[in-house]
Design a protein around this motif. Structure first.
Motif, PDB file in Angstrom:
ATOM      1  N   ARG A 137     -15.583 -22.879 -18.682  1.00 45.94           N
ATOM      2  CA  ARG A 137     -15.023 -21.834 -17.841  1.00 45.94           C
ATOM      3  C   ARG A 137     -13.512 -21.863 -17.977  1.00 45.94           C
ATOM      4  O   ARG A 137     -12.876 -22.896 -17.766  1.00 45.94           O
ATOM      5  N   ARG A 185      -9.130  -9.988  -8.479  1.00 47.43           N
ATOM      6  CA  ARG A 185     -10.107 -10.223  -7.412  1.00 47.43           C
ATOM      7  C   ARG A 185     -11.389  -9.421  -7.607  1.00 47.43           C
ATOM      8  O   ARG A 185     -12.262  -9.437  -6.722  1.00 47.43           O
ATOM      9  N   HIS A 220     -20.315  -3.574 -17.352  1.00 47.11           N
ATOM     10  CA  HIS A 220     -20.661  -4.827 -18.016  1.00 47.11           C
ATOM     11  C   HIS A 220     -20.913  -4.504 -19.484  1.00 47.11           C
ATOM     12  O   HIS A 220     -21.996  -4.067 -19.863  1.00 47.11           O
ATOM     13  N   ALA A 246     -14.872  -8.833  -9.519  1.00 49.51           N
ATOM     14  CA  ALA A 246     -15.813  -9.629 -10.303  1.00 49.51           C
ATOM     15  C   ALA A 246     -16.866  -8.767 -10.981  1.00 49.51           C
ATOM     16  O   ALA A 246     -17.153  -7.646 -10.546  1.00 49.51           O
ATOM     17  N   ARG A 284     -16.336 -12.153 -20.025  1.00 50.27           N
ATOM     18  CA  ARG A 284     -15.352 -12.055 -18.942  1.00 50.27           C
ATOM     19  C   ARG A 284     -16.068 -11.774 -17.624  1.00 50.27           C
ATOM     20  O   ARG A 284     -16.795 -10.795 -17.493  1.00 50.27           O
ATOM     21  N   LEU A 285     -15.830 -12.655 -16.637  1.00 49.43           N
ATOM     22  CA  LEU A 285     -16.492 -12.562 -15.344  1.00 49.43           C
ATOM     23  C   LEU A 285     -15.641 -11.894 -14.269  1.00 49.43           C
ATOM     24  O   LEU A 285     -16.186 -11.360 -13.300  1.00 49.43           O
ATOM     25  N   ARG A 286     -14.326 -11.924 -14.427  1.00 48.18           N
ATOM     26  CA  ARG A 286     -13.467 -11.474 -13.338  1.00 48.18           C
ATOM     27  C   ARG A 286     -12.113 -11.058 -13.874  1.00 48.18           C
ATOM     28  O   ARG A 286     -11.597 -11.661 -14.823  1.00 48.18           O
ATOM     29  N   GLN A 325      -7.693 -13.899 -15.215  1.00 44.14           N
ATOM     30  CA  GLN A 325      -8.978 -13.502 -15.760  1.00 44.14           C
ATOM     31  C   GLN A 325      -9.851 -14.744 -15.914  1.00 44.14           C
ATOM     32  O   GLN A 325      -9.386 -15.785 -16.374  1.00 44.14           O
ATOM     33  N   GLU A 326     -11.108 -14.593 -15.526  1.00 42.40           N
ATOM     34  CA  GLU A 326     -12.048 -15.703 -15.629  1.00 42.40           C
ATOM     35  C   GLU A 326     -13.072 -15.394 -16.707  1.00 42.40           C
ATOM     36  O   GLU A 326     -13.653 -14.300 -16.725  1.00 42.40           O
ATOM     37  N   GLU A 370     -11.703  -2.502  -2.647  1.00 39.98           N
ATOM     38  CA  GLU A 370     -11.499  -3.514  -3.685  1.00 39.98           C
ATOM     39  C   GLU A 370     -10.121  -3.366  -4.329  1.00 39.98           C
ATOM     40  O   GLU A 370      -9.679  -2.250  -4.634  1.00 39.98           O
TER      41      GLU A 370
END
Length: 265
Positions: A213, A245, A77, A247, A240-242, A170-171, A263
């Motif tokens: 978002r 797949r 992070h 996160a 950026r959260l994700r 990408q989220e 993962e």
């Protein structure tokens, strides 16, 4: 691990001592050491070139095996203010160049150390010094932005990220200022252009009065602020959260964890 009170001329490399003491090959001895399986005077030593003396006690951990250490992938992070890129100074998501280390932005890589590991990091993994070497980043993120950054030693993961980053969704959460134009949310989702080309449909929704978002593929440097500017908004922060797949949660800023075996991006 060297005792300065002992004569230096009788010191030998730890791998040589392990090979002689436990009847294994030099390569097997190096694997024991690098895998954290060797104790010198009760302390783990992971450098096969470390020097030890005859007076020092060398032992193997129970269950230690001379096996190759598999490559790891670390998820970080990244806080704002740290550089995480592929090298050089490419334009970033705010539309201007990354601050380079020569301009004062420290590398995000320096945040990867044992003390910043997330406490709830899945199944137990013995943390090794080797896990922090030869890491590459294929998920650049603007210096001013925060969020998920991937560092890997695994050639398969590096290849996946390098080849498929354009197709991985990408989220992001984008903090904005200003007042959105009428119909602006619908235009963010579909109808805008960037660099003279129409943008494909994008999933954009309000999270709060000042937070949007975005979920999109093939994001281009400067794309998000340009999209927001086109509907009367100014980007003030991006997280950026994700990636695909994988996160960011539950990492706090500055924390990292291992990518778990099951993962997949």
């Amino acid at each position: 691990m060297t005792d300065r009170n002992l004569p230096q001329d009788d010191a030998v490399r730890l791998a040589k001592r392990v090979a002689a003491q436990f009847g294994c090959s030099r390569r097997e001895a190096e694997l024991y050491v690098e895998g954290g399986g060797v104790l010198v005077d009760g302390q783990p030593i992971e450098e096969s070139g470390a020097r030890v003396h005859p007076q020092q006690q060398v032992a193997l951990r129970p269950g230690a095996r001379p096996e190759e250490i598999p490559p790891v992938t670390l998820l970080l992070h990244k806080p704002p203010g740290y550089e995480a890129g592929l090298g050089g100074a490419p334009a970033n998501a705010y539309g201007h160049a990354h601050a380079s280390r020569s301009q004062g932005a420290p590398p995000a890589l320096q945040l990867l150390h044992p003390d910043s590991r997330h406490a709830g990091d899945g199944p137990p993994v013995r943390l090794l010094h080797k896990h922090f070497r030869n890491l590459s980043c294929h998920t650049p993120l603007p210096t001013e932005a925060s969020g998920l950054v991937v560092f890997t030693q695994d050639a398969r993961v590096a290849r996946k990220l390098a080849q498929d980053i354009e197709t991985l969704e990408q989220e992001c959460i984008v903090q904005v200022a200003g007042r959105i134009a009428e119909g602006g949310l619908a235009r963010l989702c579909h109808g805008l252009e960037f660099n003279g080309r129409p943008l494909p449909p994008i999933k954009v929704s309000w999270q709060s009065e000042q937070r949007l978002r975005f979920a999109l593929k093939g994001i281009r440097p400067g794309q998000v602020p340009a999209m927001c500017a086109a509907v009367g908004l100014q980007v003030t922060a991006l997280k950026r959260l994700r990636i695909g797949r994988v996160a960011l949660a539950p990492l706090a800023e500055g924390q990292w964890r291992y990518l778990l075996p099951w993962e997949r991006f």
